[in-house]
Design a protein around this motif. Sequence first.
Motif, short mmCIF file in Angstrom:
data_model
loop_
_atom_site.label_atom_id
_atom_site.label_comp_id
_atom_site.label_asym_id
_atom_site.label_seq_id
_atom_site.Cartn_x
_atom_site.Cartn_y
_atom_site.Cartn_z
N THR A 299 -14.62 0.92 -1.46
CA THR A 299 -13.59 1.49 -0.44
C THR A 299 -13.73 3.30 -1.28
O THR A 299 -14.40 3.62 -1.54
CB THR A 299 -12.16 1.38 -1.30
N SER A 300 -12.85 4.12 0.15
CA SER A 300 -12.74 5.75 -0.28
C SER A 300 -12.87 6.06 -2.04
O SER A 300 -13.60 6.95 -2.69
CB SER A 300 -11.53 6.53 -0.11
N GLU B 95 -10.83 10.47 4.78
CA GLU B 95 -11.75 9.91 6.20
C GLU B 95 -10.89 10.90 7.07
O GLU B 95 -11.33 10.59 8.33
CB GLU B 95 -10.35 8.49 6.65
N HIS C 85 -5.53 9.92 10.29
CA HIS C 85 -6.77 10.83 9.66
C HIS C 85 -7.67 11.75 11.02
O HIS C 85 -7.88 12.79 10.08
CB HIS C 85 -7.78 9.70 8.58
N TYR D 149 -17.18 0.15 4.27
CA TYR D 149 -15.46 0.24 3.51
C TYR D 149 -14.70 -1.26 3.92
O TYR D 149 -15.37 -1.78 4.92
CB TYR D 149 -14.98 1.43 4.97
N HIS E 28 0.71 -1.48 0.21
CA HIS E 28 0.01 0.09 0.45
C HIS E 28 0.88 1.47 0.42
O HIS E 28 2.22 1.09 0.13
CB HIS E 28 -0.85 -0.13 1.18
N SER F 10 -8.95 9.39 -3.07
CA SER F 10 -8.52 8.33 -1.88
C SER F 10 -7.35 8.39 -2.49
O SER F 10 -6.85 9.37 -2.93
CB SER F 10 -8.89 7.21 -2.76
N THR F 11 -6.18 7.50 -1.66
CA THR F 11 -4.83 8.23 -2.18
C THR F 11 -4.84 7.70 -3.17
O THR F 11 -3.78 9.07 -3.76
CB THR F 11 -4.46 6.36 -1.29
N HIS G 108 -7.81 13.12 1.98
CA HIS G 108 -7.91 12.30 1.79
C HIS G 108 -9.88 11.93 2.63
O HIS G 108 -9.97 12.37 4.20
CB HIS G 108 -7.37 10.49 3.59
N ASP H 39 -3.87 1.80 -4.04
CA ASP H 39 -4.47 1.85 -2.55
C ASP H 39 -5.50 0.65 -2.48
O ASP H 39 -5.51 -0.10 -3.81
CB ASP H 39 -5.36 3.17 -3.54
N SER H 40 -6.45 0.73 -1.61
CA SER H 40 -6.97 -0.45 -0.98
C SER H 40 -7.93 -1.01 -2.42
O SER H 40 -7.51 -2.41 -2.51
CB SER H 40 -8.00 -0.60 0.22
N PHE I 13 -6.49 -6.96 7.51
CA PHE I 13 -7.44 -6.49 6.34
C PHE I 13 -6.91 -6.49 5.37
O PHE I 13 -7.93 -6.59 4.54
CB PHE I 13 -8.58 -4.98 6.43
N MET I 14 -6.40 -5.36 4.35
CA MET I 14 -6.04 -5.58 2.95
C MET I 14 -5.70 -6.94 2.69
O MET I 14 -5.77 -7.92 1.71
CB MET I 14 -4.56 -4.82 3.18
N TYR J 121 0.70 3.29 1.75
CA TYR J 121 0.95 4.43 3.17
C TYR J 121 2.30 3.61 3.32
O TYR J 121 2.70 3.36 5.05
CB TYR J 121 0.06 3.87 4.64
N ASN K 51 -12.03 -1.19 4.95
CA ASN K 51 -11.23 -1.15 6.37
C ASN K 51 -12.17 -2.02 7.50
O ASN K 51 -12.40 -1.52 8.53
CB ASN K 51 -10.43 -0.10 6.87
P1 13P Z 1 -7.67 3.96 0.19
O1 13P Z 1 -8.43 3.01 -0.34
O2 13P Z 1 -7.36 5.75 -0.30
O3 13P Z 1 -6.50 2.97 0.16
O4 13P Z 1 -7.30 4.15 1.55
C1 13P Z 1 -7.07 2.51 2.78
C2 13P Z 1 -6.94 3.15 3.87
O5 13P Z 1 -6.05 2.56 4.70
C3 13P Z 1 -7.13 5.30 4.42
O6 13P Z 1 -6.81 5.35 5.79
#
Ligand code: 13P
Length: 309
Positions: free
Chosen positions: A128-129, A200, A175, A112, A24, A214-215, A198, A40-41, A63-64, A26, A114
């Motif tokens: 997802t976002s 969140e 966030h 979501y 990811h 999203s990212t 983001h 991104d997720s 979770f991913m 991050y 997550n």
């Molecule tokens: P994304 O879906 O934008 O990758 O974000 C995942 C996430 O964990 C945001 O905190």
Amino acid sequence: MDNRELITEINRLKTEKNAIIMAHYYTRPEVQDIADFVGDSLALAQVAAKTDADIILFAGVNFMAETAKILSPKKKVLIPVLEASCSLADSCPAVEFKKFVEKYPDHIVVSYVNTSVGVKALTDIVCTSSNAIKVINSIDPNKPIIFGPDRNLGNYIKTITGRDMKIWDGCCHVHERFSEKLIEELRNKYPMAKVVAHPECKKSVLNVADFVGSTAAILDFVKKDSAVEFIVATESGILHKMYEECKDKKFIPAPPEGDARNCNDCDYMKMVTLENILETLKNETPEISLDQEIIERAKLPIVRMLELS
Ligand code: 13P
Ligand code: SF4
């Protein structure tokens, strides 16, 4: 071993074992650099559903990796640190979420990504976002919706879509810490900078953002936008790709408030290192293992989301 030796050994094992490393945005820069795929997720779930590798090593949070296992149950899914959880997913225990869902029986449940597998198993469709608005708009307009677990993302999409939504009161510790006051202070220092955030983040932060996404969407925005300075209100790992893809632009991490003033890292994402990736590939453990019955129940809402994307 130094980083060069670690990378050589990781690459050797990857080829020998037909493994793919997915990371990811991050995660640590050096982890992103050795990954076969960074995203991104949503993109990570899409790749996990299609890969023909025998082993998926998931450089990210629990979770991913679970989502990858649900989508590719026959594959070995490895995660370097089993304890790498997610404060947002943890803010929504499946037992409590079940009670919440039972309170509103006629509602469509949107979760979501997550979330734990237990929460996904109680869900009608995952989002997802990057596709939350699309997912909400795909639902019969006469149906009320339960959304969990992120209250900030939930309230953001509720405002945009105008839908009747009951929102779980969860949040992400990274966030939640951004503050509009500190962003405005930064804006005085960098008056030409655009603020990207983001969803969140809290509403007060989203209100001062020039772009919310999203990212992957944020990355795309900063690449295409004519501005050369950006204040970034999301986890700091994303700055690595931003600098890689926009060498002549400047990215200023938005400062979190309180004790964590100088750190907007996701502690869980940062648990993954080159050292533990190598150990995991070598020993093929820790491995994600999920009960077949829960896989079946959690898969349907994820597949529904992927079919929309
Ligand atoms: P994304 O879906 O934008 O990758 O974000 C995942 C996430 O964990 C945001 O905190
Ligand atoms: Fe979870 Fe927040 Fe980390 Fe994203 S940044 S993985 S939501 S704790």
